[in-house]
Write an enzyme that holds these catalytic residues in place. Structure first.
Site, mmCIF file in Angstrom:
data_model
loop_
_atom_site.group_PDB
_atom_site.id
_atom_site.type_symbol
_atom_site.label_atom_id
_atom_site.label_comp_id
_atom_site.label_asym_id
_atom_site.label_seq_id
_atom_site.Cartn_x
_atom_site.Cartn_y
_atom_site.Cartn_z
ATOM 1 N N HIS A 19 0.831 -1.210 0.000
ATOM 2 C CA HIS A 19 0.000 0.000 0.000
ATOM 3 C C HIS A 19 0.867 1.262 0.000
ATOM 4 C CE1 HIS A 19 -3.685 2.321 1.159
ATOM 5 N NE2 HIS A 19 -2.779 3.122 1.697
ATOM 6 N N GLU A 20 1.817 1.330 0.908
ATOM 7 C CA GLU A 20 2.659 2.531 0.990
ATOM 8 C C GLU A 20 3.588 2.651 -0.215
ATOM 9 O OE1 GLU A 20 1.755 4.677 2.961
ATOM 10 O OE2 GLU A 20 0.528 3.419 4.290
ATOM 11 N N HIS A 44 1.817 4.649 -2.837
ATOM 12 C CA HIS A 44 1.996 6.087 -2.637
ATOM 13 C C HIS A 44 3.387 6.527 -3.089
ATOM 14 C CE1 HIS A 44 -1.687 7.003 -0.507
ATOM 15 N NE2 HIS A 44 -1.456 6.093 0.435
#
Length: 490
Positions: free
Chosen positions: A255-256, A259
């Site tokens: 997920h990170e 980003h």
């Protein structure tokens, strides 16, 4: 120098200072000594004072009036500078600095209260944060709802009414699908066992590399609440480890990385300019969510992960890759938003959206927030909250004043649904690399269609340009229906 050149030179210095301020925040959540919290709050306030003074310098207004853009990039930078200038000039310098000081302090208080399961210890500083953000919203609103003024920080152009209508359309299908899944005769197996910390972190690094995270200009650390920080040539992520739940670590990392690769993927020509970052938090979440879910939790990639986890941990007690795919996507009641399955995740966001807009509007006070949370959670999920770290204290966002941020998580899911449809259309063999733990084809498509442009366009325009159609919720809901109908044999 022309007015435009002078303005851009000035803006690059402001952007560089903002990166330094962001690094202070990263340090606070990762390696800062616990006893430094009071001093750090003063440092953050001082940095915000400098940044606010730069962002409201009257020369910006003069430069904007005199500047004449000749390219799409110049026009986009001027648009973003003008938006920031108009916004910041409405907020008193005293208020900007006080917000930075109090939210820095509140972050530490939240972490301590969460560890101690002590809501009353957190409430006084939360009340301060809410009061300051209400004051800021009043300065910015110009007749709009206060919540809209704060939402504009994270998703420019979005409104509370539009998001409420979107959630009202999404909720019935999500609840109906959840009820069908939880009532199904078949359920996938659950992963069980102990998974050592160091082995998790080693595999977590491999996952980051699989999704094209560049560790030459990034790093992976541990934090209570995983996050990504920075842009351009210094983009850092954090993850967390629970030895009984490796998926927490692995999917937090993916997920990170979504980003982070967005920020790393922006055209280097935009470095330290207003468009040299993500278009909005909703667009940012579209990257983290498509990496984590449609790609990372898809059958192709989980087949590779099954082999890698088996090698790393000496067997998993799960028979084959198909059963493992089900285990990765298992739907079950739970308290934690970041650990929620794809069906229920948006229901967690909707709860927070309703509570925080009531807080900002004054319909709910911080002192009543825990009771309101627990009541709403029981109504929405059918489970009573057992402890504050599973309830009100689980998220860091309100402690640092991020009111208006939560709905961007679900906007990101909606955007990701649209992007996934477009990706499959353009890349018929999109799964081939994922079966080998290589997401480069998919991330390359996302980089070309969306990431490299940064904030060249507004949020919705960014998604429309990437997908060829305006964003809507149907692709996400159709994807969820198809995926979980298959997994649960409905």
């Amino acid at each position: 120098m022309s007015a435009l050149a002078e303005l851009m030179a000035y803006q690059r210095e402001t952007e560089a200072l903002a990166q330094v301020a962001g690094r202070l925040g990263w340090d606070q959540e990762t390696v800062m000594p616990r006893g430094a919290a009071e001093q750090r709050s003063a440092e953050m306030a001082a940095m915000e004072g400098v940044l606010h003074a730069r962002r409201t310098d009257p020369r910006i207004g003069d430069w904007l009036a005199a500047a004449t853009p000749e390219t799409e990039v110049e026009a986009a930078n001027l648009r973003e500078i003008a938006r920031s200038y108009a916004r910041n000039t409405k907020v008193p310098a005293r208020l900007a600095a006080e917000l930075a000081r109090v939210t820095s302090l509140a972050q530490g208080r939240w972490a301590e209260a969460r560890a101690a399961e002590d809501v009353p210890a957190f409430l006084p500083v939360l009340e301060e944060v809410v009061a300051l953000r209400r004051e800021e919203a009043e300065a910015l609103a110009d007749g709009r709802p206060l919540y809209d003024a704060l939402l504009d920080d994270y998703e420019p152009g979005a409104t509370e009414a539009e998001i409420a209508a979107l959630f009202d359309r999404m909720r019935p299908r999500l609840v109906a699908l959840r009820d069908r899944v939880l009532g199904a005769d078949y359920a996938p197996p659950a992963l069980a066992g102990t998974f050592p910390r160091d082995a998790q972190l080693a595999l977590s690094r491999d996952l980051a590399l699989a999704f094209q995270y560049d560790l030459d200009i990034g790093r992976i650390d541990l934090a209570v609440h995983p996050f990504s920080s920075g842009s351009g040539r210094d983009v850092r992520i954090t993850t967390r480890v629970a030895e009984d739940d490796p998926f927490n670590c692995f999917y937090s990392t993916i997920h990170e990385v979504g980003h982070a690769t967005y920020e790393q993927g922006v055209d280097p020509a935009h470095l330290l300019t207003p468009i040299g970052r993500g278009a909005s938090m909703g667009v940012h979440e579209s990257q983290s969510r498509i990496y984590e879910n449609q790609l990372g939790r898809g059958r192709a990639f989980t087949g590779w992960l099954f082999q890698r986890m088996g090698a790393a941990f000496g067997g998993l007690g799960i028979d084959d890759a198909d059963a493992f795919y089900g285990a990765v996507n298992r739907v079950r009641p739970g308290y934690i938003r970041t650990e929620a399955d794809e069906i229920q995740y948006n229901l967690h966001v909707m709860l927070r959206f309703d509570l925080e807009r009531d807080l900002i509007a004054g319909r709910l006070e911080a002192s009543d927030l825990e009771e309101a949370w627990n009541t709403r959670f029981k109504a929405d999920f059918g489970v009573a909250v057992d402890k504050p770290s599973n309830g009100l204290l689980q998220d860091v966002h309100w402690s640092v004043g991020l009111f208006g941020y939560f709905p961007t998580y679900s906007l990101g899911n909606v955007y990701a649904g649209c992007l996934f449809d477009a990706l499959k259309r353009d890349l018929p063999d999109w799964e081939d690399g994922l079966t080998r733990g290589d997401a480069s084809a998919c991330t390359g498509w996302l980089r070309e269609r969306l990431q490299r442009h940064g904030a060249l366009r507004g949020p919705r325009e960014t998604i429309e340009a990437a997908c060829g159609a305006a964003p809507k919720e149907a692709p996400l809901l159709d994807y969820l229906d198809a995926k979980f109908t298959e997994i649960y044999r409905l």
